[in-house]
Design a protein around this motif. Structure first.
Motif, PDB file in Angstrom:
ATOM      1  N   ILE A   2       0.792  -1.176  -0.075  1.00  9.43           N
ATOM      2  CA  ILE A   2      -0.014  -0.159  -0.042  1.00  9.43           C
ATOM      3  C   ILE A   2       0.863   0.936   0.149  1.00  9.43           C
ATOM      4  CG2 ILE A   2      -1.643   1.318   1.325  1.00  9.43           C
ATOM      5  CD1 ILE A   2      -2.865  -1.329   2.297  1.00  9.43           C
ATOM      6  N   ASP A   3       1.897   1.335   0.758  1.00 11.05           N
ATOM      7  CA  ASP A   3       2.818   2.534   0.727  1.00 11.05           C
ATOM      8  C   ASP A   3       3.646   2.513  -0.422  1.00 11.05           C
ATOM      9  OD1 ASP A   3       5.890   3.291   2.100  1.00 11.05           O
ATOM     10  OD2 ASP A   3       4.132   4.460   2.552  1.00 11.05           O
ATOM     11  N   THR A   4       3.921   1.416  -0.942  1.00  5.05           N
ATOM     12  CA  THR A   4       4.689   1.552  -2.440  1.00  5.05           C
ATOM     13  C   THR A   4       3.653   2.020  -3.301  1.00  5.05           C
ATOM     14  OG1 THR A   4       5.787  -0.194  -1.824  1.00  5.05           O
ATOM     15  CG2 THR A   4       5.704   0.230  -4.139  1.00  5.05           C
ATOM     16  N   VAL A   5       2.411   1.901  -3.451  1.00 10.31           N
ATOM     17  CA  VAL A   5       1.272   2.163  -4.256  1.00 10.31           C
ATOM     18  C   VAL A   5       1.308   3.623  -4.282  1.00 10.31           C
ATOM     19  CG1 VAL A   5      -0.735   2.003  -5.164  1.00 10.31           C
ATOM     20  CG2 VAL A   5       0.379  -0.065  -4.392  1.00 10.31           C
ATOM     21  N   GLY A   6       0.930   4.096  -2.974  1.00 14.84           N
ATOM     22  CA  GLY A   6       0.668   5.513  -2.572  1.00 14.84           C
ATOM     23  C   GLY A   6       1.864   6.492  -3.111  1.00 14.84           C
ATOM     24  N   LYS A   7       3.147   5.985  -2.796  1.00 15.32           N
ATOM     25  CA  LYS A   7       4.139   6.599  -3.111  1.00 15.32           C
ATOM     26  C   LYS A   7       4.364   6.596  -4.678  1.00 15.32           C
ATOM     27  CE  LYS A   7       7.017   5.841   0.955  1.00 15.32           C
ATOM     28  NZ  LYS A   7       8.232   5.429   1.360  1.00 15.32           N
ATOM     29  N   GLY A   8       3.973   5.753  -5.262  1.00  3.97           N
ATOM     30  CA  GLY A   8       4.066   5.593  -6.721  1.00  3.97           C
ATOM     31  C   GLY A   8       3.085   6.735  -7.404  1.00  3.97           C
ATOM     32  N   LEU A   9       1.692   6.682  -7.019  1.00  4.21           N
ATOM     33  CA  LEU A   9       0.978   7.798  -7.314  1.00  4.21           C
ATOM     34  C   LEU A   9       1.102   9.142  -7.134  1.00  4.21           C
ATOM     35  CD1 LEU A   9      -2.238   5.784  -6.466  1.00  4.21           C
ATOM     36  CD2 LEU A   9      -1.375   5.895  -8.588  1.00  4.21           C
ATOM     37  N   GLU A  10       1.762   9.250  -5.712  1.00  2.05           N
ATOM     38  CA  GLU A  10       2.048  10.683  -5.620  1.00  2.05           C
ATOM     39  C   GLU A  10       3.420  10.959  -6.453  1.00  2.05           C
ATOM     40  OE1 GLU A  10       3.248  10.619  -1.342  1.00  2.05           O
ATOM     41  OE2 GLU A  10       1.190  10.316  -0.845  1.00  2.05           O
ATOM     42  N   ALA A  11       4.302  10.227  -6.717  1.00  2.00           N
ATOM     43  CA  ALA A  11       5.461  10.338  -7.540  1.00  2.00           C
ATOM     44  C   ALA A  11       4.854  10.824  -9.076  1.00  2.00           C
ATOM     45  CB  ALA A  11       6.291   9.307  -7.923  1.00  2.00           C
ATOM     46  N   VAL A  12       3.840  10.104  -9.652  1.00  2.84           N
ATOM     47  CA  VAL A  12       2.890  10.579 -10.940  1.00  2.84           C
ATOM     48  C   VAL A  12       2.512  11.868 -10.761  1.00  2.84           C
ATOM     49  CG1 VAL A  12       1.460   9.794 -12.690  1.00  2.84           C
ATOM     50  CG2 VAL A  12       2.774   7.836 -11.439  1.00  2.84           C
ATOM     51  N   ASP A  13       1.858  11.930  -9.574  1.00  6.68           N
ATOM     52  CA  ASP A  13       1.175  13.023  -9.410  1.00  6.68           C
ATOM     53  C   ASP A  13       2.258  14.531  -9.664  1.00  6.68           C
ATOM     54  OD1 ASP A  13      -1.292  12.064  -9.200  1.00  6.68           O
ATOM     55  OD2 ASP A  13      -1.157  12.463  -6.774  1.00  6.68           O
ATOM     56  N   GLY A  14       3.438  14.253  -8.845  1.00  2.00           N
ATOM     57  CA  GLY A  14       4.293  15.128  -8.634  1.00  2.00           C
ATOM     58  C   GLY A  14       4.816  15.471 -10.342  1.00  2.00           C
ATOM     59  N   PHE A  15       5.157  14.446 -11.016  1.00  2.18           N
ATOM     60  CA  PHE A  15       5.642  14.581 -12.634  1.00  2.18           C
ATOM     61  C   PHE A  15       4.441  15.345 -13.289  1.00  2.18           C
ATOM     62  CE2 PHE A  15       8.308  11.199 -11.606  1.00  2.18           C
ATOM     63  CZ  PHE A  15       9.684  11.618 -12.056  1.00  2.18           C
ATOM     64  N   VAL A  16       3.258  15.077 -13.013  1.00  3.70           N
ATOM     65  CA  VAL A  16       2.092  15.770 -13.725  1.00  3.70           C
ATOM     66  C   VAL A  16       2.392  17.628 -13.320  1.00  3.70           C
ATOM     67  CG1 VAL A  16      -0.320  16.235 -14.008  1.00  3.70           C
ATOM     68  CG2 VAL A  16       0.636  14.148 -14.024  1.00  3.70           C
ATOM     69  N   GLU A  17       2.219  17.518 -11.993  1.00  2.00           N
ATOM     70  CA  GLU A  17       2.344  19.031 -11.636  1.00  2.00           C
ATOM     71  C   GLU A  17       3.664  19.885 -12.124  1.00  2.00           C
ATOM     72  OE1 GLU A  17       0.070  20.570  -9.960  1.00  2.00           O
ATOM     73  OE2 GLU A  17      -0.896  18.904 -10.146  1.00  2.00           O
ATOM     74  N   SER A  18       4.770  19.095 -12.706  1.00  2.00           N
ATOM     75  CA  SER A  18       6.019  19.575 -13.049  1.00  2.00           C
ATOM     76  C   SER A  18       5.885  20.165 -14.484  1.00  2.00           C
ATOM     77  CB  SER A  18       7.393  18.957 -12.711  1.00  2.00           C
ATOM     78  OG  SER A  18       7.282  17.570 -13.675  1.00  2.00           O
ATOM     79  N   LEU A  19       4.799  19.488 -15.264  1.00  2.00           N
ATOM     80  CA  LEU A  19       4.686  19.517 -16.481  1.00  2.00           C
ATOM     81  C   LEU A  19       3.368  20.726 -16.862  1.00  2.00           C
ATOM     82  CD1 LEU A  19       4.608  15.907 -17.476  1.00  2.00           C
ATOM     83  CD2 LEU A  19       6.341  17.747 -18.166  1.00  2.00           C
ATOM     84  N   GLY A  20       3.014  21.336 -15.552  1.00  4.58           N
ATOM     85  CA  GLY A  20       2.007  22.232 -15.811  1.00  4.58           C
ATOM     86  C   GLY A  20       2.271  23.162 -16.687  1.00  4.58           C
ATOM     87  N   GLY A  21       3.349  23.846 -16.784  1.00  3.13           N
ATOM     88  CA  GLY A  21       3.744  25.002 -17.915  1.00  3.13           C
ATOM     89  C   GLY A  21       3.582  24.178 -19.205  1.00  3.13           C
TER      90      GLY A  21
END
Length: 404
Positions: A2-21
């Motif tokens: 569960i922790d691994t999954v959560g971290k993976g999804l959070e990582a994807v979220d972070g990459f999306v946020e970095s692509l906002g521009g």
């Protein structure tokens, strides 16, 4: 796990946020340089170049109007993320820096946003894979299609192999009736089945001052429209939605001449089933009666459009979970009734299961002009929300336990 999954999804979220521009720049570039259905060569070339600059092996279809790109790695199954790229023949009435530079053409249905969102989702997935941040292998394909508005693009992409080797496909559509941070979901029938209607009325032309010497097709056309609008709804169970709209009338060249012919074109929207055939039969029956009464000759023709989009149950549940992880459970709204709008996303679903969701885009900043309005715009905060939802769906769908 569960922790691994959560971290993976959070990582994807972070990459999306970095692509906002990047997503905003893509959307604004497309909005300022729109191309209508069937003419998306420049749009496709721009999408291709942007993906290749990010290190992805994208390719053009043979028509050079569509783009397909696959992930490099991944697991056993592959999920598709679909975007449409065509604009509408509507003049842009907004006063914004990214206003359309093409007279009479604009992105009034949000396809520029769809393209930016899918691009953001797959770029984020790719970066997460390269960083080793995904919780398991994720095998995806992005499909950037032309000509959604004419119901030709998805058919063209299927012919180009867009669904070959895919096991499911997901998409979204911007929704100005919902605020940014709201997502609409619905299992089962999501949009209407569409048919194009053409009615050709042939009379006998003549002088406008002596209508008794003619068989006036304009007068007959008026009766045809009135009869369809009055009698078709009265012949259908009120619990079976039917919409018939005449959107084009063509006939005559001069105000003092009764023309020989008038052509009416419109659309029929139903949720499929017997009512679809019944509606067509009723229009033919009305045409026969009015032809006899007026002395004109009336031909009625139908051309099938997209079938109804039917969201698969498991993917819809996945969409609920993914959206809740992005906007919270209160931001996920159940859509009570199907839309009577059409969507050529349905043309993918004859081969593989799929799901589409509605993405809220309105706010005090952007307002909420309806789709196909010359003032249509979105709050670009929705781009990141949409990309996160699609990327999360791809990751969650690829979970080994989901595939067992």
């Amino acid at each position: 796990m569960i922790d691994t999954v959560g971290k993976g999804l959070e990582a994807v979220d972070g990459f999306v946020e970095s692509l906002g521009g990047t997503m905003s720049a893509v959307r604004r570039r497309l909005h300022s340089c729109p191309e209508p259905s069937g003419e998306e060569h420049g749009t496709a070339a721009y999408v291709l170049e942007t993906l290749r600059e990010a290190g992805l092996g994208a390719r053009l279809t043979d028509t050079r109007r569509g783009v397909i790109v696959d992930s490099e790695g991944g697991g056993e199954r592959r999920i598709g993320l679909r975007a449409d790229m065509d604009a509408l023949r509507i003049g842009d009435a907004k006063e914004v820096p990214y206003r359309s530079n093409v007279a009479g053409v604009m992105h009034g249905c949000g396809h520029d946003a769809h393209t930016a969102i899918v691009m953001g989702a797959v770029l984020a997935l790719s970066e997460a894979e390269r960083a080793g941040a995904l919780p398991w292998p994720v095998r995806w394909r992005a499909v950037f299609q032309p000509a959604e508005e004419t119901n030709q693009g998805a058919i063209e992409m299927v012919g180009a192999g867009a669904v070959d080797g895919l096991d499911a496909i997901i998409s979204l559509h911007v929704d100005p009736s919902r605020k940014v941070g709201q997502v609409g979901v619905r299992e089962g029938v999501f949009t209407a089945a569409c048919d194009e209607l053409e009615i050709r009325i042939e009379g006998r032309g003549g002088h406008a001052a002596r209508p008794h010497e003619s068989l006036d097709p304009i007068a007959t056309a008026a009766q045809v429209i009135s009869s369809i609008y009055l009698f078709v709804p009265r012949a259908v169970d009120s619990q079976d939605p039917v919409v018939v709209t005449i959107g084009q009338i063509r006939g005559g060249e001069s105000p003092n001449v009764i023309p020989r012919e008038v052509v009416l074109r419109g659309t029929i929207r139903t949720l499929g089933g017997p009512v679809r055939a019944q509606t067509k039969d009723h229009i033919r029956q009305l045409a026969r009666g009015l032809a006899e009464a007026s002395g004109t000759r009336i031909e009625v023709g139908f051309r099938p459009g997209p079938e109804a989009v039917v969201n698969e149950a498991g993917l819809t549940q996945l969409a609920r979970r993914a959206a809740a992880g992005v906007v919270g459970s209160t931001g996920v709204q159940e859509i009570a009734r199907p839309s009577m709008g059409g969507e050529d996303f349905a043309n993918y679903l004859g081969a593989i299961p799929g799901c589409m969701v509605r993405l809220g885009t309105s706010s005090e900043l952007a307002g909420g002009p309806p789709l196909h309005s010359p003032l249509f715009d979105i709050d670009e905060r929705a781009l990141g929300i949409g990309a996160r939802i699609l990327a999360r769906m791809a990751v969650m769908w690829s979970r080994p336990e989901e595939q067992a």
